[in-house]
Motif scaffolding. Structure first.
Motif, PDB file in Angstrom:
ATOM      1  N   LYS A   1      -1.258  -6.848  -5.125  1.00 23.34           N
ATOM      2  CA  LYS A   1      -2.178  -6.523  -4.024  1.00 23.34           C
ATOM      3  C   LYS A   1      -3.374  -7.480  -4.023  1.00 23.34           C
ATOM      4  O   LYS A   1      -3.786  -7.969  -2.974  1.00 23.34           O
TER       5      LYS A   1
ATOM      6  N   GLU B   1       0.824  -1.209   0.000  1.00 24.11           N
ATOM      7  CA  GLU B   1       0.000   0.000   0.000  1.00 24.11           C
ATOM      8  C   GLU B   1       0.864   1.267   0.000  1.00 24.11           C
ATOM      9  O   GLU B   1       0.412   2.314  -0.453  1.00 24.11           O
ATOM     10  N   MET B   2       2.086   1.182   0.474  1.00 24.14           N
ATOM     11  CA  MET B   2       2.973   2.350   0.519  1.00 24.14           C
ATOM     12  C   MET B   2       3.626   2.624  -0.830  1.00 24.14           C
ATOM     13  O   MET B   2       4.158   3.706  -1.049  1.00 24.14           O
ATOM     14  N   LEU B   3       3.585   1.653  -1.734  1.00 24.60           N
ATOM     15  CA  LEU B   3       4.235   1.810  -3.036  1.00 24.60           C
ATOM     16  C   LEU B   3       3.377   2.640  -3.984  1.00 24.60           C
ATOM     17  O   LEU B   3       2.157   2.675  -3.887  1.00 24.60           O
ATOM     18  N   SER B   4       4.046   3.283  -4.932  1.00 23.55           N
ATOM     19  CA  SER B   4       3.320   4.015  -5.977  1.00 23.55           C
ATOM     20  C   SER B   4       3.270   3.126  -7.217  1.00 23.55           C
ATOM     21  O   SER B   4       3.972   2.123  -7.309  1.00 23.55           O
ATOM     22  N   GLU B   5       2.451   3.511  -8.168  1.00 21.29           N
ATOM     23  CA  GLU B   5       2.286   2.727  -9.397  1.00 21.29           C
ATOM     24  C   GLU B   5       3.601   2.597 -10.171  1.00 21.29           C
ATOM     25  O   GLU B   5       3.770   1.660 -10.945  1.00 21.29           O
ATOM     26  N   ASP B   6       4.516   3.534  -9.969  1.00 24.77           N
ATOM     27  CA  ASP B   6       5.792   3.513 -10.701  1.00 24.77           C
ATOM     28  C   ASP B   6       6.774   2.497 -10.102  1.00 24.77           C
ATOM     29  O   ASP B   6       7.731   2.096 -10.775  1.00 24.77           O
ATOM     30  N   ASP B   7       6.558   2.130  -8.848  1.00 24.10           N
ATOM     31  CA  ASP B   7       7.481   1.183  -8.199  1.00 24.10           C
ATOM     32  C   ASP B   7       7.311  -0.206  -8.809  1.00 24.10           C
ATOM     33  O   ASP B   7       6.234  -0.594  -9.238  1.00 24.10           O
TER      34      ASP B   7
ATOM     35  N   GLU C   1       2.681  -6.672 -11.748  1.00 24.67           N
ATOM     36  CA  GLU C   1       2.041  -5.368 -11.596  1.00 24.67           C
ATOM     37  C   GLU C   1       1.572  -5.221 -10.154  1.00 24.67           C
ATOM     38  O   GLU C   1       1.138  -6.184  -9.523  1.00 24.67           O
ATOM     39  N   LEU C   2       1.631  -3.991  -9.656  1.00 28.24           N
ATOM     40  CA  LEU C   2       1.304  -3.711  -8.269  1.00 28.24           C
ATOM     41  C   LEU C   2      -0.127  -4.122  -7.931  1.00 28.24           C
ATOM     42  O   LEU C   2      -0.357  -4.765  -6.903  1.00 28.24           O
ATOM     43  N   ASP C   3      -1.093  -3.782  -8.784  1.00 29.84           N
ATOM     44  CA  ASP C   3      -2.482  -4.118  -8.472  1.00 29.84           C
ATOM     45  C   ASP C   3      -2.708  -5.636  -8.459  1.00 29.84           C
ATOM     46  O   ASP C   3      -3.506  -6.152  -7.680  1.00 29.84           O
TER      47      ASP C   3
END
Length: 153
Positions: free
Chosen positions: A91, A66-72, A86-88
């Motif tokens: 998660k 949750e602390m990460l941004s989409e660019d990470d 991918e981050l989503d």
């Protein structure tokens, strides 16, 4: 307050040896049932503890995600290889695991509660039988003393 199916059929004051032996056997069977239920409860504790540990770990992972941004960039370990994910998606996967673990924990706790009810019923039955047996034993001792006193007069 014994049921008609009990070995002493409501007349435990004059319980003979056979009735006492039958009751002792039933008591031993109930103790075995209690031990079996206790073992089942203990066996359920192991997977519950494992799920609780995994749940705590995954809740920590989701906080970090949750602390990460989409660019990470997020990598997933698949066997010996790190694969970009991918981050989503990461998660979602972690949330799914958390949901699964919570369901498993809830199921284990429900089973444990059921066994706990069984445990209480069996204990109550054992305690009742022990009271009946102790009363019968005390009555037998009192009857013997009375007989001895009557014979000694």
């Amino acid at each position: 307050s014994q049921s008609k199916n009990s070995p002493c059929a409501g007349n435990c004051l004059n319980m003979d040896r056979n009735e006492a032996l039958k009751m002792q056997k039933i008591l031993q069977e109930e103790v075995k049932k209690l031990q079996t239920v206790n073992q089942k409860i203990q066996k359920l504790a192991e997977p519950r503890n494992a799920y609780m540990t995994q749940l705590a770990e995954n809740e920590g992972v989701i906080k970090e995600l949750e602390m990460l941004s989409e660019d990470d960039k997020v990598y997933k370990l698949m066997g010996p290889v790190l694969v970009l994910q991918e981050l989503d998606v990461a998660k979602r996967d972690v949330h799914n695991r958390i949901s699964f673990m919570k369901k498993q924990i809830k199921q284990i706790e429900a089973q444990t509660m059921d066994y706990g009810k069984d445990q209480i019923e069996i204990r109550t039955k054992i305690q009742g039988m022990q009271k009946v047996m102790m009363k019968a034993q005390q009555d037998a001792v009192n009857a013997k003393l009375k007989t001895q006193q009557a014979g000694g007069q």
